[in-house]
Design an enzyme around this catalytic site. Structure first.
Site, PDB file in Angstrom:
ATOM      1  CG  ASP A 293      27.687  49.215  74.320  1.00 35.10           C
ATOM      2  OD1 ASP A 293      27.926  48.704  73.207  1.00 35.10           O
ATOM      3  OD2 ASP A 293      28.367  48.975  75.335  1.00 35.10           O
ATOM      4  CD  GLU A 340      26.355  45.989  70.770  1.00 34.93           C
ATOM      5  OE1 GLU A 340      26.187  44.905  70.136  1.00 34.93           O
ATOM      6  OE2 GLU A 340      26.598  46.051  71.976  1.00 34.93           O
ATOM      7  CG  ASP A 394      33.819  46.944  71.171  1.00 32.44           C
ATOM      8  OD1 ASP A 394      34.596  47.556  71.923  1.00 32.44           O
ATOM      9  OD2 ASP A 394      32.605  46.840  71.391  1.00 32.44           O
TER      10      ASP A 394
END
Length: 496
Positions: A293, A340, A394
């Site tokens: 992430d 990511e 998200d």
């Protein structure tokens, strides 16, 4: 990924267990079997490290970067192992069907775990081997958890100085004083490991890869910072000197202030990146694929001075991601990692990804702006070595995006791209088709998009700590998932 395949994104807490949140037991095994029947090769989930009510059970705010979350333990599987009796799990509280009730599930499962741990045989040879194998993180985490409970969940930076600074005599005294609580945490972690390995073995037999997620940062209130505070930018009082975040972007006009301490990268380099290497190895012992992430933080990260209320007044600081990834490749010739790479992405991030052959993420919900012909998120511009998503945890689910965020121009561009006009309730289905038809090696859709759900099923609003992570699939929704259509799409676009 180097083969064409597809999968679904669904966090374990979103499964329809009768115990308040989803878990590693029968509901997870059923979902894995249905994935395999629908020709899906990947199950993507969010971090499985321990969460806390104080941080709203956000899986990206954890008490440890190494431990497993005991809330994910299955009471049914504990009963099957003889650690609980059938009658003790037969009548759980009346939890809401479509919402993860973390507070009540925590209290409910704590009582069940008390019983299970009291019946556990600590002389079990598998447990003894587990303790020896995982001692490097397990012993510190077990003591940290016991001390945190004794302090009524006060963060370690507020503990008495001798404990905060890890005075050896104070730690020895705490181990003796809290021996029961320390032992309980060890057993919880072993039970998590046992249930996890059972699920992973099933997935392996089914041909389903588990795709995990590793947050780039860890919280101040964690066993990691208590154990190795010198690896972060902390002051003499152990308060952060700077905080992590991102500048203003698509998700927030004032940026996102995560309040996680930032790394002291020179200290990590001097230690040979040993903490990072151990962390990645721990994750790859759990998962077949791993998303990092906020990968761009390994090239340069947004550092905000302590005390700021928003992330606007930060600065970019270089990070030694190349050195770290090189150290990882010396251990593993092939890194099963996904970057990511959303947000503010600069050439150095792209160069880092290319150097180590890491695929990035392509989000279809970002594709239909005014730059559609050249957008890197549009299917016709996607490279093969990538992961195509309709959206992520998200984002709003696709229907919610269509109803609440997409402009009239966005909608017109999507219809033109599809070559026809579709009804609102078909938008999510068509975006799944575009992802599956794309050149990307791996295509992933959140389960909410297969169900055609809207804003009510959103998992996370970036930049907002409260009010997230609560959506849960109901048993009725699980029964109505159109697995046959998913299998058909998967065969049609060569992903089976």
């Amino acid at each position: 990924m180097h083969r064409r395949c597809s999968g679904l994104l669904l966090h374990l807490t979103c499964l329809p267990s009768p115990h308040g949140i989803g878990d590693l037991g029968p509901v997870a095994r059923d979902f894995a079997q249905r994935l395999a029947q629908a020709k899906q090769a990947v199950w993507q989930i969010l971090p499985v490290t321990p969460t806390a009510l104080a941080t709203h059970n956000d899986p990206y705010h954890s008490l440890s970067a190494f431990a497993g979350n005991p809330l994910l333990l299955s009471p049914e599987d504990l009963a099957a192992d003889g650690l609980l009796r059938p009658g003790e799990i037969a009548s759980p509280p009346d939890f809401p069907a479509g919402h993860a009730d973390f507070a009540r599930a925590t209290a409910h499962k704590a009582g069940l775990l008390d019983l299970a741990v009291s019946r556990f045989d600590a002389a079990d040879p598998d447990f003894v081997r587990f303790r020896a194998r995982e001692a490097a993180w397990l012993e510190d985490y077990a003591l940290y958890a016991a001390l945190r409970a004794e302090a009524e969940d006060a963060p370690w930076a507020d503990w008495p100085e001798a404990l905060r600074e890890r005075d050896p005599a104070a730690l020895d005294a705490a181990r003796d004083r809290l021996a029961g609580r320390v032992a309980r945490t060890r057993v919880e972690q072993y039970l998590f490991s046992r249930q996890w390995e059972a699920l992973r073995a099933l997935c392996r037999d089914l041909g389903v890869l588990l795709f995990g997620d590793m947050p780039i940062y860890v919280d101040l209130d964690s066993a990691d910072l208590w154990t190795r505070p010198e690896l972060w930018k902390l002051g003499p009082d152990r308060a952060p000197l700077a905080m992590a975040g991102v500048p203003p972007d698509y998700f927030s006009a004032t940026g996102q202030l995560w309040k996680s301490p930032v790394y002291d990268w020179p200290a990590h380099a001097a230690a040979g990146f040993d903490w990072w290497l151990a962390r990645v190895e721990r994750n790859l012992a759990l998962f077949d694929l791993l998303r990092i992430d906020h990968f761009r933080g390994l090239a340069a990260y947004w550092e905000v001075p302590a005390g700021e209320e928003t992330a606007m007044n930060g600065q970019w600081v270089d990070a030694p991601g190349g050195e770290l990834l090189a150290a990882l490749t010396r251990r593993r010739a092939c890194l099963p990692l996904v970057a990511e790479d959303l947000g503010v992405i600069t050439p150095d991030v792209r160069e880092l990804m290319a150097r180590f052959g890491l695929p990035g993420m392509k989000i279809l919900l970002f594709a239909f702006g005014a730059d559609l012909p050249r957008s890197p998120y549009a299917p016709h511009n996607m490279e093969r070595h990538a992961v195509a998503y309709t959206g992520t945890h998200d984002n709003l689910p696709a229907l919610g995006w269509w109803q609440d965020e997409a402009t009239a121009e966005d909608k017109a561009r999507l219809m033109a791209y599809l070559g026809r006009t579709v009804r609102d309730d078909a938008v999510a289905r068509e975006l799944v088709r575009l992802a599956w038809a794309s050149p990307a090696d791996l295509a992933v859709a959140p389960v909410q998009d297969l169900l055609g759900l809207g804003a009510e099923a959103r998992m996370n609003r970036p930049g907002n700590l409260a009010g997230n992570w609560g959506w849960r699939m109901t048993p009725e929704q699980a029964r109505t998932l159109d697995w046959s259509r998913l299998a058909e799409l998967t065969r049609l676009y060569g992903r089976d």
